[in-house]
Design a protein around this motif. Structure first.
Motif, PDB file in Angstrom:
ATOM      1  N   ALA A  91       0.865  -1.186   0.000  1.00  0.00           N
ATOM      2  CA  ALA A  91       0.000   0.000   0.000  1.00  0.00           C
ATOM      3  C   ALA A  91       0.898   1.231   0.000  1.00  0.00           C
ATOM      4  O   ALA A  91       1.922   1.257   0.692  1.00  0.00           O
ATOM      5  CB  ALA A  91      -0.886   0.011   1.244  1.00  0.00           C
ATOM      6  N   VAL A  92       0.520   2.226  -0.782  1.00  0.00           N
ATOM      7  CA  VAL A  92       1.288   3.473  -0.827  1.00  0.00           C
ATOM      8  C   VAL A  92       0.317   4.634  -0.655  1.00  0.00           C
ATOM      9  O   VAL A  92      -0.640   4.773  -1.429  1.00  0.00           O
ATOM     10  CB  VAL A  92       2.058   3.629  -2.166  1.00  0.00           C
ATOM     11  CG1 VAL A  92       2.863   4.917  -2.169  1.00  0.00           C
ATOM     12  CG2 VAL A  92       2.969   2.422  -2.413  1.00  0.00           C
ATOM     13  N   LEU A  93       0.560   5.451   0.360  1.00  0.00           N
ATOM     14  CA  LEU A  93      -0.187   6.689   0.550  1.00  0.00           C
ATOM     15  C   LEU A  93       0.676   7.792  -0.028  1.00  0.00           C
ATOM     16  O   LEU A  93       1.779   8.063   0.471  1.00  0.00           O
ATOM     17  CB  LEU A  93      -0.480   6.935   2.030  1.00  0.00           C
ATOM     18  CG  LEU A  93      -1.245   8.219   2.351  1.00  0.00           C
ATOM     19  CD1 LEU A  93      -2.623   8.209   1.686  1.00  0.00           C
ATOM     20  CD2 LEU A  93      -1.379   8.393   3.853  1.00  0.00           C
ATOM     21  N   LEU A  94       0.210   8.389  -1.109  1.00  0.00           N
ATOM     22  CA  LEU A  94       0.952   9.434  -1.810  1.00  0.00           C
ATOM     23  C   LEU A  94       0.390  10.800  -1.451  1.00  0.00           C
ATOM     24  O   LEU A  94      -0.817  11.022  -1.553  1.00  0.00           O
ATOM     25  CB  LEU A  94       0.839   9.250  -3.324  1.00  0.00           C
ATOM     26  CG  LEU A  94       1.461   7.999  -3.927  1.00  0.00           C
ATOM     27  CD1 LEU A  94       0.971   7.808  -5.355  1.00  0.00           C
ATOM     28  CD2 LEU A  94       2.972   8.113  -3.890  1.00  0.00           C
ATOM     29  N   GLY A  95       1.256  11.701  -1.055  1.00  0.00           N
ATOM     30  CA  GLY A  95       0.825  13.069  -0.830  1.00  0.00           C
ATOM     31  C   GLY A  95       0.506  13.723  -2.163  1.00  0.00           C
ATOM     32  O   GLY A  95       1.203  13.504  -3.160  1.00  0.00           O
ATOM     33  N   SER A  96      -0.548  14.502  -2.196  1.00  0.00           N
ATOM     34  CA  SER A  96      -0.901  15.240  -3.413  1.00  0.00           C
ATOM     35  C   SER A  96       0.226  16.208  -3.753  1.00  0.00           C
ATOM     36  O   SER A  96       0.903  16.733  -2.869  1.00  0.00           O
ATOM     37  CB  SER A  96      -2.196  16.013  -3.182  1.00  0.00           C
ATOM     38  OG  SER A  96      -2.435  16.900  -4.257  1.00  0.00           O
ATOM     39  N   ILE A  97       0.412  16.468  -5.036  1.00  0.00           N
ATOM     40  CA  ILE A  97       1.427  17.439  -5.435  1.00  0.00           C
ATOM     41  C   ILE A  97       0.827  18.829  -5.637  1.00  0.00           C
ATOM     42  O   ILE A  97       1.527  19.756  -6.037  1.00  0.00           O
ATOM     43  CB  ILE A  97       2.204  16.983  -6.687  1.00  0.00           C
ATOM     44  CG1 ILE A  97       1.279  16.726  -7.869  1.00  0.00           C
ATOM     45  CG2 ILE A  97       3.038  15.741  -6.375  1.00  0.00           C
ATOM     46  CD1 ILE A  97       1.998  16.455  -9.182  1.00  0.00           C
ATOM     47  N   ASP A  98      -0.458  18.981  -5.315  1.00  0.00           N
ATOM     48  CA  ASP A  98      -1.129  20.274  -5.398  1.00  0.00           C
ATOM     49  C   ASP A  98      -1.263  20.843  -3.985  1.00  0.00           C
ATOM     50  O   ASP A  98      -1.980  20.297  -3.158  1.00  0.00           O
ATOM     51  CB  ASP A  98      -2.508  20.111  -6.044  1.00  0.00           C
ATOM     52  CG  ASP A  98      -3.221  21.433  -6.275  1.00  0.00           C
ATOM     53  OD1 ASP A  98      -2.766  22.489  -5.745  1.00  0.00           O
ATOM     54  OD2 ASP A  98      -4.245  21.424  -6.961  1.00  0.00           O
ATOM     55  N   VAL A  99      -0.590  21.948  -3.703  1.00  0.00           N
ATOM     56  CA  VAL A  99      -0.590  22.550  -2.365  1.00  0.00           C
ATOM     57  C   VAL A  99      -2.004  22.922  -1.900  1.00  0.00           C
ATOM     58  O   VAL A  99      -2.284  22.965  -0.707  1.00  0.00           O
ATOM     59  CB  VAL A  99       0.369  23.766  -2.311  1.00  0.00           C
ATOM     60  CG1 VAL A  99      -0.200  24.960  -3.061  1.00  0.00           C
ATOM     61  CG2 VAL A  99       0.714  24.122  -0.882  1.00  0.00           C
ATOM     62  N   ALA A 100      -2.929  23.127  -2.826  1.00  0.00           N
ATOM     63  CA  ALA A 100      -4.315  23.471  -2.480  1.00  0.00           C
ATOM     64  C   ALA A 100      -5.042  22.307  -1.804  1.00  0.00           C
ATOM     65  O   ALA A 100      -6.092  22.505  -1.192  1.00  0.00           O
ATOM     66  CB  ALA A 100      -5.077  23.916  -3.730  1.00  0.00           C
ATOM     67  N   ASP A 101      -4.497  21.099  -1.890  1.00  0.00           N
ATOM     68  CA  ASP A 101      -5.122  19.923  -1.274  1.00  0.00           C
ATOM     69  C   ASP A 101      -4.763  19.768   0.203  1.00  0.00           C
ATOM     70  O   ASP A 101      -5.192  18.810   0.841  1.00  0.00           O
ATOM     71  CB  ASP A 101      -4.728  18.654  -2.035  1.00  0.00           C
ATOM     72  CG  ASP A 101      -5.303  18.637  -3.440  1.00  0.00           C
ATOM     73  OD1 ASP A 101      -6.378  19.237  -3.657  1.00  0.00           O
ATOM     74  OD2 ASP A 101      -4.669  18.036  -4.329  1.00  0.00           O
ATOM     75  N   TYR A 102      -3.976  20.698   0.731  1.00  0.00           N
ATOM     76  CA  TYR A 102      -3.551  20.636   2.126  1.00  0.00           C
ATOM     77  C   TYR A 102      -4.203  21.766   2.924  1.00  0.00           C
ATOM     78  O   TYR A 102      -4.402  22.862   2.402  1.00  0.00           O
ATOM     79  CB  TYR A 102      -2.028  20.732   2.223  1.00  0.00           C
ATOM     80  CG  TYR A 102      -1.343  19.562   1.572  1.00  0.00           C
ATOM     81  CD1 TYR A 102      -1.106  18.394   2.288  1.00  0.00           C
ATOM     82  CD2 TYR A 102      -0.977  19.607   0.229  1.00  0.00           C
ATOM     83  CE1 TYR A 102      -0.506  17.301   1.687  1.00  0.00           C
ATOM     84  CE2 TYR A 102      -0.377  18.516  -0.377  1.00  0.00           C
ATOM     85  CZ  TYR A 102      -0.145  17.370   0.360  1.00  0.00           C
ATOM     86  OH  TYR A 102       0.442  16.286  -0.246  1.00  0.00           O
ATOM     87  N   ILE A 103      -4.525  21.455   4.180  1.00  0.00           N
ATOM     88  CA  ILE A 103      -5.129  22.459   5.051  1.00  0.00           C
ATOM     89  C   ILE A 103      -4.174  22.784   6.192  1.00  0.00           C
ATOM     90  O   ILE A 103      -3.271  22.005   6.507  1.00  0.00           O
ATOM     91  CB  ILE A 103      -6.479  21.968   5.632  1.00  0.00           C
ATOM     92  CG1 ILE A 103      -6.288  20.704   6.473  1.00  0.00           C
ATOM     93  CG2 ILE A 103      -7.486  21.748   4.526  1.00  0.00           C
ATOM     94  CD1 ILE A 103      -7.521  20.287   7.249  1.00  0.00           C
ATOM     95  N   LYS A 104      -4.395  23.932   6.792  1.00  0.00           N
ATOM     96  CA  LYS A 104      -3.624  24.323   7.963  1.00  0.00           C
ATOM     97  C   LYS A 104      -4.488  24.012   9.181  1.00  0.00           C
ATOM     98  O   LYS A 104      -5.638  24.442   9.254  1.00  0.00           O
ATOM     99  CB  LYS A 104      -3.269  25.809   7.909  1.00  0.00           C
ATOM    100  CG  LYS A 104      -2.373  26.243   9.024  1.00  0.00           C
ATOM    101  CD  LYS A 104      -1.940  27.693   8.857  1.00  0.00           C
ATOM    102  CE  LYS A 104      -1.038  28.064  10.011  1.00  0.00           C
ATOM    103  NZ  LYS A 104      -0.625  29.452   9.946  1.00  0.00           N
ATOM    104  N   GLY A 109       1.492  24.093  10.624  1.00  0.00           N
ATOM    105  CA  GLY A 109       1.509  24.278   9.176  1.00  0.00           C
ATOM    106  C   GLY A 109       0.705  23.196   8.478  1.00  0.00           C
ATOM    107  O   GLY A 109      -0.037  22.432   9.101  1.00  0.00           O
ATOM    108  N   LYS A 110       0.861  23.127   7.200  1.00  0.00           N
ATOM    109  CA  LYS A 110       0.160  22.128   6.399  1.00  0.00           C
ATOM    110  C   LYS A 110       0.935  20.815   6.420  1.00  0.00           C
ATOM    111  O   LYS A 110       2.167  20.820   6.448  1.00  0.00           O
ATOM    112  CB  LYS A 110       0.000  22.631   4.974  1.00  0.00           C
ATOM    113  CG  LYS A 110      -0.862  23.881   4.877  1.00  0.00           C
ATOM    114  CD  LYS A 110      -0.963  24.384   3.463  1.00  0.00           C
ATOM    115  CE  LYS A 110      -1.858  25.609   3.411  1.00  0.00           C
ATOM    116  NZ  LYS A 110      -2.082  26.067   2.039  1.00  0.00           N
ATOM    117  N   ALA A 111       0.208  19.701   6.394  1.00  0.00           N
ATOM    118  CA  ALA A 111       0.847  18.390   6.414  1.00  0.00           C
ATOM    119  C   ALA A 111      -0.077  17.350   5.794  1.00  0.00           C
ATOM    120  O   ALA A 111      -1.280  17.579   5.650  1.00  0.00           O
ATOM    121  CB  ALA A 111       1.189  17.990   7.843  1.00  0.00           C
ATOM    122  N   LEU A 112       0.476  16.204   5.449  1.00  0.00           N
ATOM    123  CA  LEU A 112      -0.307  15.109   4.892  1.00  0.00           C
ATOM    124  C   LEU A 112      -1.152  14.436   5.976  1.00  0.00           C
ATOM    125  O   LEU A 112      -2.347  14.247   5.815  1.00  0.00           O
ATOM    126  CB  LEU A 112       0.618  14.075   4.230  1.00  0.00           C
ATOM    127  CG  LEU A 112      -0.029  12.818   3.668  1.00  0.00           C
ATOM    128  CD1 LEU A 112      -1.101  13.156   2.633  1.00  0.00           C
ATOM    129  CD2 LEU A 112       1.029  11.900   3.068  1.00  0.00           C
TER     130      LEU A 112
END
Length: 138
Positions: A91-104, A109-112
């Motif tokens: 299983a692989v959990l990939l972080g999105s490469i779009d900064v808009a998909d992260y919340i503070k 700060g923002k994190a996966l």
């Protein structure tokens, strides 16, 4: 009479010790993220499906959120009380490469993967978490 009582207590103690040695995960409810709509194609954003599984496990009093074999893209997810995030082998959990998909979250700060004031949480398994920080579009 006391010999019989001793034998009963001896067996009860053994049963108690063995029951404590069995991992709690055998009794915990498992919530597979695919059951909440996650798609393992390495492209589809699965943040909402993963968070729904986490929220359901939390609402039910705790449980194991399972990320099965496959490549799942996600933005920020928030772990809650009593939730184990478990990545199965391959299983692989990939972080999105779009900064808009992260919340503070609050002052952080923002994190996966985040948590705030949560207890009895963990991440387990033989899978991989790849935040893809070098690929993140800033």
């Amino acid at each position: 009479m006391f010999g019989c009582l001793f034998k009963i207590m001896k067996h009860f103690s053994l049963i108690f010790i063995l029951s404590c040695a069995i991992p709690i995960s055998l009794w915990a409810i498992k919530y597979n993220i695919k059951s909440f709509g996650a798609i393992a194609d390495g492209v589809t954003l699965n943040t909402k499906a993963i968070q729904k599984a986490i929220d359901k496990a939390h609402a039910d009093g705790g449980g194991i959120v399972v990320i099965p074999e496959g490549r799942f893209v996600s933005g920020s997810i928030i772990l809650k009380n009593g939730v184990v995030l478990h990545l199965e082998k391959k299983a692989v959990l990939l972080g999105s490469i779009d900064v808009a998909d992260y919340i503070k979250l609050n002052r952080w700060g923002k994190a996966l993967i985040m948590a705030d004031g949560a207890s009895n949480i963990s991440i387990s398994g033989r899978g991989t978490i790849d935040g893809r920080g070098s690929e993140l579009a800033l």
